[in-house]
Design a protein around this motif. Structure first.
Motif, mmCIF file in Angstrom:
data_model
loop_
_atom_site.group_PDB
_atom_site.id
_atom_site.type_symbol
_atom_site.label_atom_id
_atom_site.label_comp_id
_atom_site.label_asym_id
_atom_site.label_seq_id
_atom_site.Cartn_x
_atom_site.Cartn_y
_atom_site.Cartn_z
ATOM 1 N N ARG A 121 -8.028 11.825 -6.331
ATOM 2 C CA ARG A 121 -7.468 10.478 -6.650
ATOM 3 C C ARG A 121 -7.336 10.058 -7.700
ATOM 4 N N ARG A 122 -8.146 10.643 -8.853
ATOM 5 C CA ARG A 122 -7.848 10.477 -10.158
ATOM 6 C C ARG A 122 -6.463 10.961 -10.708
ATOM 7 N N LEU A 145 -0.667 10.380 -12.052
ATOM 8 C CA LEU A 145 0.705 10.763 -11.693
ATOM 9 C C LEU A 145 1.518 9.372 -11.455
ATOM 10 N N ARG A 146 0.920 8.487 -10.643
ATOM 11 C CA ARG A 146 1.391 7.322 -10.426
ATOM 12 C C ARG A 146 1.539 6.337 -11.906
ATOM 13 N N ASP A 147 0.617 6.463 -12.711
ATOM 14 C CA ASP A 147 0.691 5.512 -13.989
ATOM 15 C C ASP A 147 1.885 5.998 -14.905
ATOM 16 N N LEU A 194 -4.098 11.747 -8.749
ATOM 17 C CA LEU A 194 -2.930 10.879 -7.950
ATOM 18 C C LEU A 194 -2.556 9.579 -8.851
ATOM 19 N N GLY A 195 -3.730 8.976 -9.548
ATOM 20 C CA GLY A 195 -3.853 7.786 -10.260
ATOM 21 C C GLY A 195 -2.832 8.020 -11.439
ATOM 22 N N PRO A 236 0.834 5.870 -0.254
ATOM 23 C CA PRO A 236 1.247 5.145 -1.238
ATOM 24 C C PRO A 236 1.616 5.846 -2.583
ATOM 25 N N PHE A 237 1.050 6.938 -2.924
ATOM 26 C CA PHE A 237 0.952 7.933 -4.004
ATOM 27 C C PHE A 237 2.459 8.775 -4.042
ATOM 28 N N PHE A 238 2.886 8.834 -3.013
ATOM 29 C CA PHE A 238 3.981 9.793 -2.675
ATOM 30 C C PHE A 238 5.486 9.207 -2.423
ATOM 31 N N GLU A 284 -5.779 7.091 2.804
ATOM 32 C CA GLU A 284 -4.821 6.202 2.101
ATOM 33 C C GLU A 284 -3.791 6.713 1.025
ATOM 34 N N LEU A 285 -3.441 8.057 1.301
ATOM 35 C CA LEU A 285 -2.630 8.856 0.399
ATOM 36 C C LEU A 285 -1.012 8.371 0.561
#
Length: 238
Positions: free
Chosen positions: A108-109, A114-116, A111-112, A143-145, A140-141
């Motif tokens: 999750r870190r 990458l999103r940022d 993915l965060g 939203p990251f993609f 809850e994956l």
């Protein structure tokens, strides 16, 4: 790095951890009258033979409950148990697997980060559509993609070129050496993308190293996803 494709099982999600315990527990749950030692041993042998052939693997992995039922039924036949218990063992195994599968601590870190950065990210995973969607929803994956390509939904799986192409098309990104694929499978997550002109980063969490006979040269080898975060941080500083 212009875009990134990510694998799911054993990359973001600890898929293989606890498998043996889940099979043993499922046997105790659904076939308690069968001698457990011989049944668990038969299961181990059946699992190895069942997944040994790549072509068979490709056909079976899109319906995992059917595959697990076949494995359990064959194991019961091997050890003299009632093969009609195969479906119940498979259901118990599926329930136990869903209960114990967790994201790796770095997932999750990563993915965060990458999103940022606003990086286009796609999830590319082989397997059963129902099982893979359940994992994505539970953790809850989604939203990251910007794109999610699942073999059981798409009709083809890694390492077929059209799978990576579909994910990139959904992201609005053309293939190129500034697009990376990250995953734990040398053929699916490294060699396949490389043949399309992408870069392949191999996630070697156990630290075993590339087998000498593999014939695959990853563009990057990592023990965890934090190393990819460091790589991205270096890009930002350049």
């Amino acid at each position: 790095m212009r875009a990134l494709l990510l694998d799911l099982d054993d990359t973001l999600l600890d898929y293989s951890g606890g498998v043996d315990d889940c099979w043993a527990g499922a046997c105790a749950d659904a076939a308690a009258a069968v001698a457990q030692g011989p049944l668990v041993a038969a299961l181990a042998e059946t699992r190895r033979s069942f997944w040994h052939d790549p072509a068979h693997n490709r056909r079976q992995r899109v319906d995992m409950l059917r595959a697990w039922t076949s494995i359990a039924t064959q194991a019961l036949e091997r050890c003299g148990g009632d093969p009609r218990l195969g479906a119940a063992i498979a259901e118990a195994f599926a329930a136990r697997r869903r209960a114990v599968m967790t994201l790796f601590p770095d997932a999750r870190r990563f993915l965060g980060v990458l999103r940022d950065r606003g990086l286009p990210v796609g999830l590319v995973t082989n397997g059963d559509a129902r099982e893979q969607r359940a994992k994505i929803e539970r953790h809850e994956l989604a939203p990251f993609f910007g794109a999610i390509v699942i073999e059981g939904e798409f009709g083809a799986g890694k390492p077929d070129a059209e799978v990576y192409q579909a994910a990139l098309a959904a992201l609005g990104v053309r293939p190129g050496p500034d697009v990376w694929m990250v995953g734990d499978h040398l053929e699916f997550d490294v060699a396949g993308p490389q043949r399309l002109g992408l870069r392949g980063a191999w996630l070697d969490r156990p630290g075993m190293g590339v087998p000498a006979e593999a014939g695959v040269r990853p563009d990057r080898i990592m023990r965890d996803l934090d190393q990819m975060i460091s790589m991205l941080a270096g890009e930002g500083e350049s």
